[in-house]
Design an enzyme around this catalytic site. Structure first.
Site, PDB file in Angstrom:
ATOM      1  N   LYS B  56       0.830  -1.201   0.000  1.00 31.10           N
ATOM      2  CA  LYS B  56       0.000   0.000   0.000  1.00 31.10           C
ATOM      3  C   LYS B  56       0.867   1.255   0.000  1.00 31.10           C
ATOM      4  O   LYS B  56       2.062   1.186   0.267  1.00 31.10           O
ATOM      5  CB  LYS B  56      -0.941  -0.014   1.199  1.00 31.10           C
ATOM      6  CG  LYS B  56      -0.295   0.013   2.573  1.00 31.10           C
ATOM      7  CD  LYS B  56      -1.324  -0.370   3.651  1.00 31.10           C
ATOM      8  CE  LYS B  56      -0.728  -0.439   5.034  1.00 31.10           C
ATOM      9  NZ  LYS B  56      -0.655   0.830   5.744  1.00 31.10           N
ATOM     10  N   ARG B 154     -10.684   1.260  14.856  1.00 33.87           N
ATOM     11  CA  ARG B 154     -10.393   1.967  13.621  1.00 33.87           C
ATOM     12  C   ARG B 154     -11.223   1.356  12.500  1.00 33.87           C
ATOM     13  O   ARG B 154     -12.206   1.918  12.080  1.00 33.87           O
ATOM     14  CB  ARG B 154      -8.872   1.852  13.347  1.00 33.87           C
ATOM     15  CG  ARG B 154      -8.336   2.767  12.298  1.00 33.87           C
ATOM     16  CD  ARG B 154      -6.829   2.564  12.101  1.00 33.87           C
ATOM     17  NE  ARG B 154      -6.512   1.226  11.585  1.00 33.87           N
ATOM     18  CZ  ARG B 154      -5.326   0.876  11.079  1.00 33.87           C
ATOM     19  NH1 ARG B 154      -4.324   1.738  11.027  1.00 33.87           N
ATOM     20  NH2 ARG B 154      -5.118  -0.334  10.622  1.00 33.87           N
ATOM     21  N   TYR B 276      15.577  30.644   6.774  1.00 38.54           N
ATOM     22  CA  TYR B 276      14.385  31.379   7.186  1.00 38.54           C
ATOM     23  C   TYR B 276      14.364  31.576   8.698  1.00 38.54           C
ATOM     24  O   TYR B 276      14.698  30.659   9.452  1.00 38.54           O
ATOM     25  CB  TYR B 276      13.119  30.633   6.765  1.00 38.54           C
ATOM     26  CG  TYR B 276      12.845  30.705   5.294  1.00 38.54           C
ATOM     27  CD1 TYR B 276      12.502  31.919   4.696  1.00 38.54           C
ATOM     28  CD2 TYR B 276      12.906  29.573   4.491  1.00 38.54           C
ATOM     29  CE1 TYR B 276      12.250  31.985   3.333  1.00 38.54           C
ATOM     30  CE2 TYR B 276      12.645  29.636   3.127  1.00 38.54           C
ATOM     31  CZ  TYR B 276      12.316  30.846   2.563  1.00 38.54           C
ATOM     32  OH  TYR B 276      12.059  30.918   1.216  1.00 38.54           O
ATOM     33  N   MET B 324      11.676  24.686   1.244  1.00 40.79           N
ATOM     34  CA  MET B 324      10.859  23.821   0.397  1.00 40.79           C
ATOM     35  C   MET B 324      11.710  22.947  -0.528  1.00 40.79           C
ATOM     36  O   MET B 324      11.411  21.774  -0.729  1.00 40.79           O
ATOM     37  CB  MET B 324       9.901  24.669  -0.441  1.00 40.79           C
ATOM     38  CG  MET B 324       8.876  23.872  -1.211  1.00 40.79           C
ATOM     39  SD  MET B 324       7.762  24.909  -2.180  1.00 40.79           S
ATOM     40  CE  MET B 324       6.790  25.691  -0.906  1.00 40.79           C
TER      41      MET B 324
END
Lengths: 386, 386
Positions: B56, B154, B276, B324
């Site tokens: 998956k 779940r 940053y 990023m």
């Protein structure tokens, strides 16, 4: 190499309705809102300043193939991407656009830039020298952007390196600067002393290259005011609805909505635990909704027992840990007709912005957007067909 | 809808060498190591227990299109995926495999299961009822997996719901159970009392369905010992090299290596800040390497000022915030001939496992793998051609 999306395309049942029915999550992206944001930024600029569009990282996760043409149709002519591959992909989408590549050329990629009319952003003396040598070998001047570092210590020439380029007439003849740019480190904090320091350092660097256009402001920098607009601004985050002004209301239109599909509802008794590690214990009879999105879809694990979703206007807390493909919300008290298997819970929407979700995950909206996974059904609103 | 990877494929220069040169990061995936891990797990099982493969989330981010055929060639016949789309994609890759879909059918997707021979995992009374109704309409028995919840809260039927199914002869005739499964909440903590509680609850549920095979253990559950192996085990994480045994050495072979390309080296003076927010301040003359991967590539922002990379055997700290598309390492003290622009720094490799990186990012290796981005050049070692 075949990626899953391509393998899937060869399967059957690929009509839109079937794809929506199969989706564990639906990501809706409003292209008209992106265009409105581009126009809102453009309207704020000092006279003479123009607005590019930053579409790196697949347009901040929202789909460059849809976003870039929408911006172009609104009048955006100049685009910034991070990588060479992104530049090549954008060129196939927009044959006429001006494309600037932030990483600059890596050794052996110069021909990719030339063949696809990508403008390199030269960040280091070596990139400048290599590009100049390439131009001389081609016996043609090859314009490029010069990136000057003014506080990030990340990419760009320092002042002395920029000065050396400016004084090297042979290099300047081979590499006519198309733009001088820099990047702000603390633009999201208007009071930070680095801002004015960077602006002054940028002004000093620009004097080295008289007559060449300049650019320093990205999204938050634009909102610092007209002193920062120079000749070009380069918004990314603001186009995608992120708040460029952390101390005031968000002026940008919301762009993204993310809905997770309810797979199962479960009534549980007091004392039951939820999810991996049994980190959430139900303290009174509760109703839980299990939703088919998880951290593999960009719903960060950091949201475990912290985040929330919304059913209409009602906040529903995220309980237990986030699983790879699933997350559980406590929907106790939500009227039974408002939550049903097959229905949806908003993870990003009118009541919870990308920035809100990011805050709960201890990060910023930029990371939320770029982490959005590939399993969502992506639904584009607005000008897809232009 | 066109994704960037597809737009790129229409571009030129798509030969392997060009793609490597353009890449900001290279992700190397060792398919032989995945196969070795599958065999190692298989060899540990109690006699009679068999090993499926969980692929998956695009094989935990490593590429289902490559991983699933490699596992199949090693003898894996049964696969688990999370979503219907993943099932469809896997079917195109492996026409003969047995494919079990964890989310089960959503309304209107039953024909997708039938047409592509996907075995649904039925998690709720409603999924059981809907699938049974579908089978009756088709006038043929349609096997499915029954998922019994034993502590996750779940997905899955609780005991009373499972009992109701077991006593409903019409439903059992329409939906012959192919497997009864459950899932452990705390398998990574061998001393957690939930483990034995879940095993007992699972045994009780299995008595409702005599003669039907069972499965409860995923990667960590397998290492709890043979009592947990039942008829089928379902490893995912362990196949991909994650440590299934948090208290002891990792018995699994490492599968992934991630290298980020150095764009620029920079010598900075004391007092300069990095990145940053100017969160890192250089305390003595330093040499920095800016590398072309960032949080859009899955290098979590949580690693800012915490994570590290390696140059050969040398640890280099990650300084400042993760951007990023970029991240900065302090390479002061690394010999000059070992770091150069165009070269690489290991983010995952011999000296730093996926689990190590995850620990620095306050998460688990599963999230690191599934967050690996789409911009890397992905290089597969081993049995791609079989």
């Amino acid at each position: 190499m075949e990626r899953m999306s391509e393998a899937l395309q060869r399967g059957a049942g690929d009509d839109l309705e079937s794809r929506v029915k199969r989706a564990g999550g639906v990501l809706t992206i409003d292209l008209d809102a992106i265009v409105a944001n581009w126009r809102l930024v453009t309207a704020r600029l000092r006279p003479g300043s123009r607005c590019a569009g930053v579409v790196k990282a697949d347009a901040y996760g929202l789909g460059m193939a849809q976003v870039a043409p929408a911006l172009a149709s609104a009048g955006c002519r100049r685009f910034f991407v991070a990588t060479i591959d992104e530049g090549l992909a954008l060129r196939t989408l927009l044959p006429e656009a001006e494309i600037m590549v932030l990483c600059g050329p890596f050794a052996g990629t110069e021909h990719d830039f030339l063949a696809h009319r990508l403008l390199p952003i030269l960040n280091s003396p070596q990139q400048v020298a290599d590009w100049a040598q390439f131009a001389r070998r081609r016996e043609q001047p090859l314009p490029a952007v010069l990136h000057v570092d003014t506080a990030m210590s990340r990419l760009g020439l320092n002042f002395n390196q920029a000065k050396a380029v400016a004084e090297d007439r042979a290099t300047l003849a081979a590499v006519p600067p198309a733009l001088v740019m820099s990047h702000l480190a603390c633009a999201d904090d208007p009071d930070h002393p680095l801002n004015s320091g960077q602006l002054a350092a940028f002004a000093a660097a620009r004097t080295l290259f008289p007559g060449i256009e300049g650019s320093i402001a990205a999204s938050s920098g634009i909102f610092l005011g007209p002193d920062w607009h120079a000749d070009w601004v380069r918004p990314g985050a603001a186009l995608y609805g992120l708040r460029p002004t952390p101390r005031s209301l968000n002026p940008m239109a919301q762009v993204a909505r993310l809905q997770g599909r309810i797979v199962q509802l479960r009534d549980v008794d007091e004392g039951k635990t939820v999810g991996y590690g049994a980190t959430h214990r139900v303290v009174a009879k509760a109703r839980l909704a299990t939703v088919a999105v998880g951290y593999a879809d960009g719903i960060f694990r950091a949201l475990g027992n912290r985040g929330c979703g919304h059913v209409g206007e009602r906040r529903v807390p995220l309980v237990g840990r986030v699983s790879m493909d699933l997350v559980v919300f406590d929907v106790t008290g939500v009227p039974a007709d408002e939550v049903r298997p097959g229905g949806f819970i908003d993870l990003i929407g009118p009541r919870q912005s990308v920035d809100d979700l990011a805050r709960d995950a201890h990060t910023i909206g930029y990371e939320v957007l770029t982490a959005l996974g590939s399993r969502y059904y992506r639904h584009y609103l607005g000008r897809t067909e232009e």
